[in-house]
Design an enzyme around this catalytic site. Sequence first.
Site, short mmCIF file in Angstrom:
data_model
loop_
_atom_site.label_atom_id
_atom_site.label_comp_id
_atom_site.label_asym_id
_atom_site.label_seq_id
_atom_site.Cartn_x
_atom_site.Cartn_y
_atom_site.Cartn_z
N GLN A 94 1.28 5.99 -7.20
CA GLN A 94 -0.08 6.68 -6.69
C GLN A 94 -0.08 8.48 -6.11
O GLN A 94 0.67 9.06 -6.56
CB GLN A 94 -0.19 6.45 -5.34
N TYR A 151 -7.70 14.29 1.42
CA TYR A 151 -6.88 15.49 0.92
C TYR A 151 -8.15 15.79 -0.51
O TYR A 151 -9.26 15.85 -0.43
CB TYR A 151 -5.51 14.17 -0.07
N ARG A 155 1.62 -1.07 6.76
CA ARG A 155 2.40 -1.44 8.09
C ARG A 155 3.45 -2.59 7.99
O ARG A 155 4.36 -3.20 8.59
CB ARG A 155 2.16 -0.69 9.56
N ARG A 209 -8.46 5.15 -5.28
CA ARG A 209 -8.64 5.32 -3.77
C ARG A 209 -9.87 5.60 -3.30
O ARG A 209 -9.47 7.34 -3.18
CB ARG A 209 -7.05 5.26 -3.03
N CYS A 226 3.83 7.08 2.60
CA CYS A 226 4.06 8.71 2.64
C CYS A 226 5.55 8.34 3.42
O CYS A 226 5.87 7.70 4.23
CB CYS A 226 4.10 9.88 2.89
N ALA A 247 2.13 8.48 -1.85
CA ALA A 247 1.43 9.75 -3.00
C ALA A 247 2.47 10.88 -3.35
O ALA A 247 3.18 11.56 -3.11
CB ALA A 247 0.66 11.12 -2.37
N SER A 295 0.73 -1.24 -0.06
CA SER A 295 0.11 0.14 0.12
C SER A 295 0.57 0.83 -0.04
O SER A 295 1.88 1.35 0.56
CB SER A 295 -0.92 0.16 1.19
N PRO A 296 0.82 2.13 -0.75
CA PRO A 296 0.81 3.52 -0.97
C PRO A 296 1.62 4.35 1.08
O PRO A 296 0.70 4.24 1.43
CB PRO A 296 0.54 4.25 -1.59
#
Length: 370
Positions: free
Chosen positions: A101, A182, A325, A230, A26, A58, A23-24
Amino acid sequence: MASVLFSPIELRGLTLPNRITVSPMCQYSAADGNATDWHMAHLGQLALSGAGLLITEAAAVERRGRITHGCLGLYSDDNEEALRRVIEFCNRHGKTPFGVQLAHSGRKGSVHHPWIGSKALGPDEDPWETVSVTDEGYADWPAPKMADAAEMKRLTEAFVQATIRSDRLGVDLIEYHNAHGYLGNVFLSPLVNTRTDAYGGSFENRIRFPLEVFEAMRKVWPADKPMGVRIPGSDWVEEGGWSVEDAVKYSGALKEAGADYVVVSSGGVVPQQRIKVGPGYQVAFAAEVKAKTGITTMAVGMITDPHQAEEIIESGKADMVALARSFLYNPRWAWHAAETLGAPVPHYPDQYLRAKPESWPHVFPGRARK
Ligand SMILES: Cc1cc2nc3c(=O)[nH]c(=O)nc-3n(C[C@H](O)[C@H](O)[C@H](O)COP(=O)(O)O)c2cc1C
């Protein structure tokens, strides 16, 4: 029985070797949007992880679309070249399809890295004016300016240009970010989108801008390459927020517009949210969207155990899972999950072959090479 988690899935012209996505995430480690050595190490190791798909954090489509000064970007030639170096490494040594992403932080930007407190940048810290659906700020973060028609055109063009850059980079897939409070998400949410023009009010008006952006991106993204979105499954407030029914309707519209999958996340829109976190806490959103629309779905959020992931796919709640994670904690999660589920272990790079269980019989006695 063969593991379904480790079965391939087709998204347009792309075949993912299994249903596990990184998963993306940051990393707040870029320099004016440019990927750095940190990205080489971080994405590099994850490209060797055996996951079926690796998606970057992202990547902001314009400089103002970053959250912090450390956010990755795809808004300049320099950004493109910096990411090219990382992608080339990932493709040379790994076999994991590579996604980007694309995102815009909207009103949740111009702040410090989370590990130094996520406070607003000071006047001498190169702050920028954020842009959002209205001029209402998020908590005590800087108040944005409300996007007018000209601004919305510019924002759409920024997403289009970043899509073109992604294609030039040879990226396999794009995930368009509409969640976590966002820019796309604040247009969707009735809690924030109080506009009175054609882009606010009714459900159709609130999805209009994010959907227009998707359509503009889809037009310049090659027809054989997949594009996912997403989306939020809930704003997690008692009343008046975005709901899973909205997620179903929005997914239907995205499917019609050519989306190849949706990944259903949630939260991050308003500070008064009350998220009920627990194992697989967002899986039910993906299941509802899949059942009602038939679109390919990815489930995300506290999916940590191989049997749990297998069950999500096997029971048809989702077609893919994304883990964040768990991959930071254990970048070899997919290798170990394959062992647990008795599935053929995914690609090991040549340099690591000596660690394969069948090459190491005194540690894995049942797996001695025949
Ligand atoms: C360090 C970190 C950074 C994240 N950055 C992003 C991001 O750039 N884009 C995004 O859509 N989600 C981001 N997320 C959310 C994750 O992709 C994922 O949805 C969430 O962590 C729940 O999955 P998990 O329980 O497997 O960690 C981030 C999560 C973490 C832990």
